[in-house]
Design an enzyme around this catalytic site. Structure first.
Site, short mmCIF file in Angstrom:
data_model
loop_
_atom_site.label_atom_id
_atom_site.label_comp_id
_atom_site.label_asym_id
_atom_site.label_seq_id
_atom_site.Cartn_x
_atom_site.Cartn_y
_atom_site.Cartn_z
CB SER A 82 -8.17 0.14 5.69
OG SER A 82 -8.86 1.48 5.35
CE LYS A 84 -3.72 2.16 2.77
NZ LYS A 84 -4.72 1.72 4.40
CB SER A 90 -8.52 3.87 3.05
OG SER A 90 -7.40 2.69 3.76
N1 GLN Z 1 -12.93 3.42 6.86
C1 GLN Z 1 -13.00 4.43 8.09
C2 GLN Z 1 -12.27 5.47 7.80
O1 GLN Z 1 -12.20 6.17 6.49
C3 GLN Z 1 -10.96 3.05 7.96
C4 GLN Z 1 -10.13 3.87 7.12
C5 GLN Z 1 -8.83 2.94 7.32
O2 GLN Z 1 -9.19 1.73 8.30
N2 GLN Z 1 -7.90 3.11 7.13
O3 GLN Z 1 -11.33 6.35 8.67
#
Ligand code: GLN
Length: 486
Positions: free
Chosen positions: A178, A79, A154
């Site tokens: 994410s 990532k 994400s």
């Molecule tokens: N969807 C959640 C957020 O927008 C989690 C994102 C993540 O785990 N990085 O914060």
């Protein structure tokens, strides 16, 4: 032989060590796959083709000398919020679009030492804030199961990349879901390890008390193999825990006799898609057939508060972590002024996208004098209650099982203008980060050709239990073997 890019890590390892396959051949198969699917899927921010071929050659040399680990010569994706020395690391943000780190994240260092072949860096919601990769400032990634739908986020690029066969495994980061949510949306395995299990050194910080790096793989055994390589204490990360790392591939017996599994009823929320509900319930029946004792009457009453707690704590920490992007140290810098304050302001104004700005404002507000007690402090107190609730549950159960997401992957654009709807797609995963416990998502069915993920949650450092349950389930089901049409 099946297409090489469809192999699991353990299958490829077997072929590599018996000299039926070279790492260069395997790498070329993945690179060819990248060329084919990438125009539609768009998982990757940076393709590192030359690095990949060079690392594959070195891996073949190591294999010839007998110096192999289970990950030697295996193609991977990282990532794009984990630092890679000499390779651009953007966080899918304009502010870091040209940033080239001078060092490797600890996980990258460990995987490189194990013989990783790096195929590329993957797309994400800007600074990992989002659930669909639509918040990427660069482009949106598409779900290989249906290109009109989101891959989740994400870490959507890592999930889509593994599902589409662009590499055999990937790393993502999980602050509120994410890794698990995109794993569920793309029909791959995704683990959020116990907080402190994997070093965060070199992971660009979003919310430091919640962030954790975890693997995406095709099955539970592969996930265990990647965890063997990346886990452990790191003096460069003061929150990493000096707990010995077991061999995560041990204990994958396929048998769940004596295992106590609880089903927390708050996770079967109103508004949940009926197909998700029935797929997860069918999967739980399978766990029972495998010998587990299942209790359907578990209650974690503070669960409904997790969303609110998360959206105070995560933006608060983010507002502090993102203060460093002011144009003076790294990344984008606004130059058309001699005024330092204006330069800083414009750098952040142009460099950050709308969601990142929203979180910085929310966090700054929650931490400000006068509001701190009402918001941040209160959220921390409720966080403790949520954590204790999990502790109490794990006195009775070895694991808890829930859906990973309330729905299957949604259409690109469907929730993009409604942040609250987007935030809701992580209701089932957020509490796990709040409590700091480990959670895994594994493929558990389909609705109209779209994947459904099952989440298994354990007590701190019980990753072996999560692997045991996942592996047993995968011995009697073949959801994880289904590949997308792309
Ligand atoms: N969807 C959640 C957020 O927008 C989690 C994102 C993540 O785990 N990085 O914060």
């Amino acid at each position: 032989m099946t297409d090489l890019y469809n192999l699991t890590i353990h299958e490829a390892h077997e072929l590599l060590t018996t000299k039926k396959l070279s790492s260069v051949e395997l790498t070329q198969a993945c690179l060819a796959r990248v060329k084919k699917v990438e125009p539609g899927v768009r998982a990757m921010v940076t393709l590192t083709e030359e690095t990949a071929i060079q690392q594959a050659r070195e891996a073949d040399k190591r294999i010839a000398e007998g110096k192999v680990t289970p990950l030697t010569g295996i193609p991977a994706l990282i990532k794009d919020n984990m630092c890679t020395k000499g390779i651009r690391t953007t966080c899918s943000s304009k502010i870091l679009e040209t940033f080239i780190p001078p060092y490797n994240a600890t996980v990258v260092e460990k995987l490189t030492a194990a013989g990783m072949v790096l195929i590329g860096k993957t797309n994400l919601d800007e600074f990992a804030m989002g659930s669909s990769t639509e918040n990427s400032a660069l482009f949106t990634t598409h779900n290989p199961w249906d290109l009109e739908r989101v891959p989740g986020g994400s870490s959507g690029g890592s999930a889509a990349g593994v599902a589409a066969g662009e590499a055999l495994y990937a790393l993502g980061s999980d602050t509120g879901g994410s890794v698990r949510q995109p794993a569920g949306f793309c029909n791959v395995v995704g683990l959020k390890p116990t907080y402190g299990r994997v070093s965060r050194y070199g992971l660009v910080a979003f919310a430091s008390s919640l962030d954790q790096i975890g693997p995406f793989t095709k099955d539970a055994l592969d996930c265990a193999l990647v965890m063997n390589a990346i886990s452990g204490h790191d003096p460069n990360d003061s929150t990493s825990v000096p707990e010995p790392v077991p061999d995560y591939t041990h204990g994958l017996t396929g048998d769940l006799k004596g295992m106590k599994i609880g089903i927390p009823k708050e996770y079967f929320v109103k508004g949940m898609q009926v197909e998700v509900d029935s797929a997860i319930k069918a999967a739980i029946k399978k766990l029972k057939e495998l010998g587990a004792q299942v209790d359907w009457e578990v209650s974690l009453p503070h669960t409904p508060h997790a969303l609110a707690v998360y959206y105070i704590i995560a933006p608060s920490e983010a507002s502090a972590n993102l203060a460093r992007y002011d144009g003076s140290k790294y990344g984008y810098s606004y130059k058309e002024t001699d005024n330092m304050w204006e330069a800083m302001e414009k750098t952040r104004q142009y460099g950050f996208g709308a969601e990142v700005k929203r979180r910085i404002m929310l966090g700054t507000y929650a931490l400000s004098a006068g509001y701190y007690d009402a918001y941040y402090l209160k959220a921390q107190k409720v966080r403790t209650l949520i954590r204790r609730e999990f502790e109490a549950a794990f006195e009775k159960y070895d694991a808890l099982v829930t859906p990973t997401s309330p729905t299957v992957p949604f259409k690109i654009g469907e929730k993009a203008d409604d942040p609250l709807q987007m935030y809701l797609s992580d209701v089932c995963t957020l509490p796990i980060n709040i409590a700091g416990v480990p959670g895994i998502s594994i493929p558990a069915g389909f609705a109209n050709g779209l994947p459904i993920g099952m989440q298994i949650i354990g007590k701190p450092f019980s990753e072996p239990t999560l692997f045991k349950i996942s592996h047993a389930y995968q011995q009697v089901t073949d959801w994880h073997k289904k590949r997308p049409p792309v």
